[in-house]
Design a protein around this motif. Structure first.
Motif, PDB file in Angstrom:
ATOM      1  N   ASN A   5      23.674  41.017  26.077  1.00 25.23           N
ATOM      2  CA  ASN A   5      24.933  41.716  26.346  1.00 25.23           C
ATOM      3  C   ASN A   5      25.280  41.783  27.834  1.00 25.23           C
ATOM      4  O   ASN A   5      26.240  42.434  28.226  1.00 25.23           O
TER       5      ASN A   5
ATOM      6  N   ASP B 236      30.010  40.255  32.084  1.00 23.02           N
ATOM      7  CA  ASP B 236      30.097  38.792  32.117  1.00 23.02           C
ATOM      8  C   ASP B 236      30.397  38.242  33.504  1.00 23.02           C
ATOM      9  O   ASP B 236      30.536  37.030  33.683  1.00 23.02           O
TER      10      ASP B 236
ATOM     11  N   CYS C  82      30.123  43.222  38.226  1.00 25.61           N
ATOM     12  CA  CYS C  82      29.165  44.158  37.628  1.00 25.61           C
ATOM     13  C   CYS C  82      28.408  44.919  38.724  1.00 25.61           C
ATOM     14  O   CYS C  82      28.298  46.147  38.677  1.00 25.61           O
TER      15      CYS C  82
ATOM     16  N   GLY D 209      25.285  50.574  29.499  1.00 20.59           N
ATOM     17  CA  GLY D 209      25.633  49.876  28.271  1.00 20.59           C
ATOM     18  C   GLY D 209      26.325  48.564  28.594  1.00 20.59           C
ATOM     19  O   GLY D 209      26.808  48.350  29.709  1.00 20.59           O
ATOM     20  N   GLY D 210      26.367  47.688  27.615  1.00 17.35           N
ATOM     21  CA  GLY D 210      27.010  46.402  27.818  1.00 17.35           C
ATOM     22  C   GLY D 210      28.503  46.507  28.039  1.00 17.35           C
ATOM     23  O   GLY D 210      29.122  45.605  28.620  1.00 17.35           O
ATOM     24  N   THR D 211      29.099  47.629  27.608  1.00 19.18           N
ATOM     25  CA  THR D 211      30.542  47.822  27.764  1.00 19.18           C
ATOM     26  C   THR D 211      30.873  48.753  28.924  1.00 19.18           C
ATOM     27  O   THR D 211      31.781  48.474  29.714  1.00 19.18           O
ATOM     28  N   ASN D 212      30.118  49.864  29.033  1.00 17.89           N
ATOM     29  CA  ASN D 212      30.397  50.850  30.077  1.00 17.89           C
ATOM     30  C   ASN D 212      29.141  51.301  30.788  1.00 17.89           C
ATOM     31  O   ASN D 212      28.048  51.319  30.196  1.00 17.89           O
TER      32      ASN D 212
ATOM     33  N   SER E  10      32.477  57.289  34.365  1.00 17.26           N
ATOM     34  CA  SER E  10      32.374  56.056  33.587  1.00 17.26           C
ATOM     35  C   SER E  10      33.189  54.928  34.219  1.00 17.26           C
ATOM     36  O   SER E  10      34.310  55.144  34.687  1.00 17.26           O
TER      37      SER E  10
ATOM     38  N   PRO F  38      33.838  50.438  33.537  1.00 20.85           N
ATOM     39  CA  PRO F  38      33.515  49.239  32.744  1.00 20.85           C
ATOM     40  C   PRO F  38      32.365  48.481  33.399  1.00 20.85           C
ATOM     41  O   PRO F  38      32.298  48.384  34.632  1.00 20.85           O
ATOM     42  N   SER F  39      31.467  47.937  32.591  1.00 12.40           N
ATOM     43  CA  SER F  39      30.300  47.251  33.156  1.00 12.40           C
ATOM     44  C   SER F  39      30.606  45.847  33.670  1.00 12.40           C
ATOM     45  O   SER F  39      29.885  45.337  34.528  1.00 12.40           O
ATOM     46  N   ASN F  40      31.662  45.214  33.142  1.00 13.91           N
ATOM     47  CA  ASN F  40      31.996  43.832  33.536  1.00 13.91           C
ATOM     48  C   ASN F  40      30.756  42.936  33.444  1.00 13.91           C
ATOM     49  O   ASN F  40      30.406  42.208  34.378  1.00 13.91           O
TER      50      ASN F  40
END
Length: 365
Positions: free
Chosen positions: A89, A42, A47, A16-19, A36, A38-40
């Motif tokens: 995202n 940005d 990432c 996901g874009g968040t996780n 889980s 965070p995807s980071n």
């Protein structure tokens, strides 16, 4: 193939874009506690580091050395080469990132990436709705065996994947099953996804009810069932309109695939509000210039969530017809039928199962 007896381990990811949520599968089941991070999204370096960290973590939890990594990732992408394109995202992926080759270099095992709609369909075809329907027909004494499946996800967007004779439809550009941009039946200069997504339910309910509250589809479904305050008629119509619009697109897509339809995604929880209009639209008639009418589909469509419709669907049988000029007879499957059913596993599990099975089948090729 009985995947419950396959001891090979595949690392999986829910991206996901968040996780990022990492796990692993063996014997057709999850064997690692979801992990889980965070995807980071940005920051490309961070990432990619999270992806390596997550897969290394679940790898340590596995009883056997993993044979592959396989997961769904948003597109646009060149899935065959494992290259991810410009994602809204994942801003750090602009210009293209060779994600598959990167992970292969880190873990020295094959990496398979696909889109979620395709893997949802594959999971349902290999070990979900398709074998369930065929087993059900066999128990009813029918000799009919379905081999093709159209998988639909209704949620933030309008996802789709197709499996034809056990093979996942990819297309020459990796775009097989991309029906979200079909023409919209109601708004002919818009894409169909504008009427077949969470935002459509919310928009139509507001338009019909003048209710200014920011409601979720779950809230609106509760109103439709008189379990919450609101405009019951508007709530029901919002789901019915989505069903009609989805049914139009699915009828066109499944005319090409000619297989059973399985529906997942968050909105599938409201199948009782969506399916009647969806199936009615698939069974609707279209006109010819001479005034005659033909079916939107050439097969009769059955709502397999409705017990009566399910019973009728299962009555399918064959009759004998004589070969002209002989005493021989052959079986004739006179009725053409398509079933629409809701996912029993749930979308996330079907996607993971699809990724797992896809990897094993690719390794076996």
């Amino acid at each position: 193939m009985d995947y419950s007896k396959d001891s090979r381990v595949v690392l999986t990811l829910d991206a996901g874009g968040t996780n990022f949520i990492f796990s692993a599968m063996q014997y057709g089941k999850f064997i690692a506690e979801p992990y889980s991070l965070p995807s980071n999204a940005d920051n490309l370096g961070m990432c990619l580091a999270q992806l390596v960290k997550g897969f290394e973590h679940v790898k340590r939890l596995c009883p056997e050395t993993p044979c592959a990594i396989s997961f769904a990732f948003p597109g646009p992408a060149d899935y065959e080469r494992g290259v991810i394109g410009d994602l809204p995202n994942f801003p750090s992926f602009r210009g293209g990132v060779a994600l598959g080759p990167f992970l292969e270099s880190k873990f020295d095992i094959p990496v398979f990436i696909n889109n979620d709609g395709a893997l949802f369909a594959y999971g349902e075809a290999m070990n979900g709705a398709l074998p369930e329907i065929n087993n059900m027909l066999k128990q009813c004494g029918s000799t009919k065996v379905y081999k093709h499946l159209l998988g639909i996800t209704l949620g933030t967007g309008f996802g789709c994947g197709a499996v034809i004779g056990g093979k996942l439809l990819m297309g020459d550009n990796g775009l097989g099953g991309s029906i979200w941009c079909f023409r919209n039946k109601k708004y002919s200069d818009h894409i169909i996804e504008e009427s077949v997504a969470i935002r459509a339910i919310k928009r139509v309910y507001k338009e019909l009810s003048n209710d200014a509250r920011e409601l979720t589809p779950k809230d609106i479904a509760a109103i439709a069932k008189s379990k919450a305050e609101g405009d019951v008629k508007a709530a029901r119509l919002s789901f019915a309109e989505l069903g009609e619009m989805a049914g139009d697109a699915i009828a066109m897509a499944d005319t090409v695939i000619d297989g059973v339809v399985v529906v997942g995604g968050g909105l599938a929880n409201s199948a009782d509000l969506i399916f009647p209009a969806l199936v009615d639209e698939m069974n609707s008639k279209l006109k010819m210039m001479n005034g005659c009418e033909v079916g939107h589909m050439q097969a009769v469509v059955y709502n397999l969530e409705d017990p009566k419709s399910m019973a009728e669907f299962c009555k399918m049988g064959t009759k004998k017809v004589r070969v002209p000029g002989t005493d021989h007879e052959v079986e004739y499957q006179e009725s053409k039928r398509i079933g629409v059913i809701r996912s029993r596993f749930g979308t996330s599990e079907s996607i993971s199962l699809g990724a797992y099975v896809f990897a094993l089948n690719k390794l076996d090729e």
